[in-house]
Design a protein around this motif. Structure first.
Motif, PDB file in Angstrom:
ATOM      1  N   ASP A  22       9.128   3.108   6.788  1.00 28.94           N
ATOM      2  CA  ASP A  22      10.463   3.277   6.544  1.00 28.94           C
ATOM      3  C   ASP A  22       8.810   3.239   4.841  1.00 28.94           C
ATOM      4  O   ASP A  22       7.936   1.657   4.757  1.00 28.94           O
ATOM      5  CB  ASP A  22      10.275   1.669   6.391  1.00 28.94           C
ATOM      6  N   GLY A  23       8.700   4.070   4.014  1.00 27.06           N
ATOM      7  CA  GLY A  23       8.319   4.305   3.238  1.00 27.06           C
ATOM      8  C   GLY A  23       6.752   4.492   3.728  1.00 27.06           C
ATOM      9  O   GLY A  23       6.243   5.452   4.049  1.00 27.06           O
ATOM     10  N   ASP A  24       5.699   3.682   2.939  1.00 32.75           N
ATOM     11  CA  ASP A  24       4.165   3.384   3.562  1.00 32.75           C
ATOM     12  C   ASP A  24       3.919   2.519   4.923  1.00 32.75           C
ATOM     13  O   ASP A  24       2.775   2.235   4.562  1.00 32.75           O
ATOM     14  CB  ASP A  24       3.098   3.583   2.679  1.00 32.75           C
ATOM     15  N   THR A  25       4.698   2.262   5.941  1.00 34.39           N
ATOM     16  CA  THR A  25       4.748   1.575   6.304  1.00 34.39           C
ATOM     17  C   THR A  25       5.314   2.266   8.173  1.00 34.39           C
ATOM     18  O   THR A  25       6.344   3.029   8.060  1.00 34.39           O
ATOM     19  CB  THR A  25       5.527  -0.134   6.742  1.00 34.39           C
ATOM     20  N   LEU A  26       4.514   1.622   8.792  1.00 35.05           N
ATOM     21  CA  LEU A  26       4.657   2.118  10.481  1.00 35.05           C
ATOM     22  C   LEU A  26       5.033   0.917  10.963  1.00 35.05           C
ATOM     23  O   LEU A  26       4.588  -0.317  11.248  1.00 35.05           O
ATOM     24  CB  LEU A  26       4.089   2.457  10.960  1.00 35.05           C
ATOM     25  N   ALA A  81       4.671  -4.729  11.156  1.00 34.13           N
ATOM     26  CA  ALA A  81       5.211  -3.514   9.852  1.00 34.13           C
ATOM     27  C   ALA A  81       3.764  -3.438   9.566  1.00 34.13           C
ATOM     28  O   ALA A  81       2.803  -4.280   9.626  1.00 34.13           O
ATOM     29  CB  ALA A  81       5.786  -3.664   9.040  1.00 34.13           C
ATOM     30  N   PHE A  82       2.735  -2.413   9.748  1.00 34.83           N
ATOM     31  CA  PHE A  82       1.649  -2.231   9.467  1.00 34.83           C
ATOM     32  C   PHE A  82       1.044  -1.021   8.495  1.00 34.83           C
ATOM     33  O   PHE A  82       2.282  -0.399   7.774  1.00 34.83           O
ATOM     34  CB  PHE A  82       0.541  -1.876  10.100  1.00 34.83           C
ATOM     35  N   SER A  83       0.889  -1.418   7.092  1.00 39.30           N
ATOM     36  CA  SER A  83       0.544  -0.891   5.552  1.00 39.30           C
ATOM     37  C   SER A  83       0.011   1.018   6.316  1.00 39.30           C
ATOM     38  O   SER A  83      -1.223   0.792   6.848  1.00 39.30           O
ATOM     39  CB  SER A  83      -0.319  -1.426   4.799  1.00 39.30           C
ATOM     40  N   LEU A  84       0.586   1.945   6.480  1.00 41.34           N
ATOM     41  CA  LEU A  84      -0.237   3.518   6.645  1.00 41.34           C
ATOM     42  C   LEU A  84      -1.413   3.768   5.540  1.00 41.34           C
ATOM     43  O   LEU A  84      -2.563   4.193   6.314  1.00 41.34           O
ATOM     44  CB  LEU A  84       0.876   4.631   6.051  1.00 41.34           C
ATOM     45  N   ARG A  85      -2.202   2.571   4.305  1.00 41.69           N
ATOM     46  CA  ARG A  85      -2.071   3.128   3.497  1.00 41.69           C
ATOM     47  C   ARG A  85      -4.090   2.047   3.941  1.00 41.69           C
ATOM     48  O   ARG A  85      -4.971   2.112   3.598  1.00 41.69           O
ATOM     49  CB  ARG A  85      -2.522   2.938   1.895  1.00 41.69           C
ATOM     50  N   THR A  86      -3.761   0.643   4.705  1.00 43.32           N
ATOM     51  CA  THR A  86      -4.780  -0.444   4.929  1.00 43.32           C
ATOM     52  C   THR A  86      -4.820  -0.764   5.725  1.00 43.32           C
ATOM     53  O   THR A  86      -5.796  -1.089   6.651  1.00 43.32           O
ATOM     54  CB  THR A  86      -4.490  -1.403   4.234  1.00 43.32           C
ATOM     55  N   PRO A 119      -5.094  -6.223  11.526  1.00 44.26           N
ATOM     56  CA  PRO A 119      -5.484  -4.826  12.020  1.00 44.26           C
ATOM     57  C   PRO A 119      -5.620  -3.679  12.459  1.00 44.26           C
ATOM     58  O   PRO A 119      -6.239  -4.066  12.680  1.00 44.26           O
ATOM     59  CB  PRO A 119      -6.182  -4.390   9.803  1.00 44.26           C
ATOM     60  N   VAL A 120      -5.451  -2.005  11.746  1.00 48.10           N
ATOM     61  CA  VAL A 120      -5.181  -1.632  12.795  1.00 48.10           C
ATOM     62  C   VAL A 120      -5.676  -0.142  11.940  1.00 48.10           C
ATOM     63  O   VAL A 120      -5.845  -0.369  10.649  1.00 48.10           O
ATOM     64  CB  VAL A 120      -4.283  -0.396  13.119  1.00 48.10           C
ATOM     65  N   PRO A 121      -6.849  -0.055  12.145  1.00 45.03           N
ATOM     66  CA  PRO A 121      -8.130   0.940  11.571  1.00 45.03           C
ATOM     67  C   PRO A 121      -7.512   2.184  10.830  1.00 45.03           C
ATOM     68  O   PRO A 121      -5.982   2.171  11.391  1.00 45.03           O
ATOM     69  CB  PRO A 121      -9.194   1.730  12.651  1.00 45.03           C
ATOM     70  N   VAL A 122      -7.716   2.921   9.810  1.00 43.45           N
ATOM     71  CA  VAL A 122      -7.348   3.647   9.038  1.00 43.45           C
ATOM     72  C   VAL A 122      -8.239   4.766   9.275  1.00 43.45           C
ATOM     73  O   VAL A 122      -9.448   4.424   8.479  1.00 43.45           O
ATOM     74  CB  VAL A 122      -6.809   3.057   7.498  1.00 43.45           C
ATOM     75  N   PHE A 123      -8.114   6.744   9.411  1.00 42.65           N
ATOM     76  CA  PHE A 123      -9.184   7.271   9.107  1.00 42.65           C
ATOM     77  C   PHE A 123      -8.624   8.060   8.280  1.00 42.65           C
ATOM     78  O   PHE A 123      -7.392   8.193   7.891  1.00 42.65           O
ATOM     79  CB  PHE A 123      -8.951   8.051  10.376  1.00 42.65           C
ATOM     80  N   ALA A 124     -10.091   8.770   7.681  1.00 43.20           N
ATOM     81  CA  ALA A 124      -9.396   9.196   6.655  1.00 43.20           C
ATOM     82  C   ALA A 124      -8.836  11.039   6.813  1.00 43.20           C
ATOM     83  O   ALA A 124      -9.344  11.423   8.183  1.00 43.20           O
ATOM     84  CB  ALA A 124     -11.218   9.778   6.159  1.00 43.20           C
ATOM     85  N   VAL A 184     -11.155   4.250   6.617  1.00 43.25           N
ATOM     86  CA  VAL A 184     -11.473   3.390   5.301  1.00 43.25           C
ATOM     87  C   VAL A 184     -11.491   2.421   5.396  1.00 43.25           C
ATOM     88  O   VAL A 184     -11.016   1.719   6.299  1.00 43.25           O
ATOM     89  CB  VAL A 184      -9.312   4.877   4.892  1.00 43.25           C
ATOM     90  N   GLU A 185     -11.666   1.648   4.384  1.00 47.13           N
ATOM     91  CA  GLU A 185     -12.233   0.367   3.785  1.00 47.13           C
ATOM     92  C   GLU A 185     -11.794   0.354   3.023  1.00 47.13           C
ATOM     93  O   GLU A 185     -11.904   0.894   2.180  1.00 47.13           O
ATOM     94  CB  GLU A 185     -13.164   0.321   4.049  1.00 47.13           C
ATOM     95  N   LEU A 186     -10.375  -0.427   2.533  1.00 43.47           N
ATOM     96  CA  LEU A 186     -10.148  -1.580   1.289  1.00 43.47           C
ATOM     97  C   LEU A 186      -9.601  -2.463   1.348  1.00 43.47           C
ATOM     98  O   LEU A 186     -10.554  -3.328   1.918  1.00 43.47           O
ATOM     99  CB  LEU A 186      -8.585  -0.936   2.056  1.00 43.47           C
TER     100      LEU A 186
END
Length: 108
Positions: A57-61, A69-74, A85-90, A106-108
């Motif tokens: 949904d938008g930028d969430t999974l 729901a988790f942010s796809l960006r952070t 949180p779950v890790p985000v990969f470049a 990715v570290e935000l």
């Protein structure tokens, strides 16, 4: 670990998650409605469930099992029951190749 081609950009469907494993790291790869590709850890931090089976949904999974729901960006959870949180990969797009290095988070 090194960067690897995980798929072709044309293999991804918009607003759908696909599970890949790179160097033993499970990740959910998503082409969002804006045409951006995201890669996050595939395992929900609440219930050990594959996030690639969830809903975009938008930028969430959103995890299909319990609704976190988790942010796809952070990678941060946006609601309970998950609070870790779950890790985000470049992600690098090179032509039609989707390239991800599981060692580059990715570290935000």
């Amino acid at each position: 670990m090194t960067a690897q081609r995980v798929c072709a950009l044309s293999d991804l469907e918009q607003d759908a998650a696909v599970r890949f494993e790179v160097d033993g790291v499970a990740m959910a790869v998503v082409l969002d409605s804006n045409g951006e590709v995201h890669a996050i850890g595939d395992t929900c931090t609440h219930g050990d469930i594959s996030l690639a089976e969830g809903f975009i949904d938008g930028d969430t999974l959103e995890c299909w099992a319990h609704g976190s729901a988790f942010s796809l960006r952070t990678g941060k959870p946006l609601n309970l029951p998950a609070y870790e949180p779950v890790p985000v990969f470049a992600v690098v797009i090179d032509g039609d190749d989707v390239i991800i290095d599981p060692a580059v988070k990715v570290e935000l």
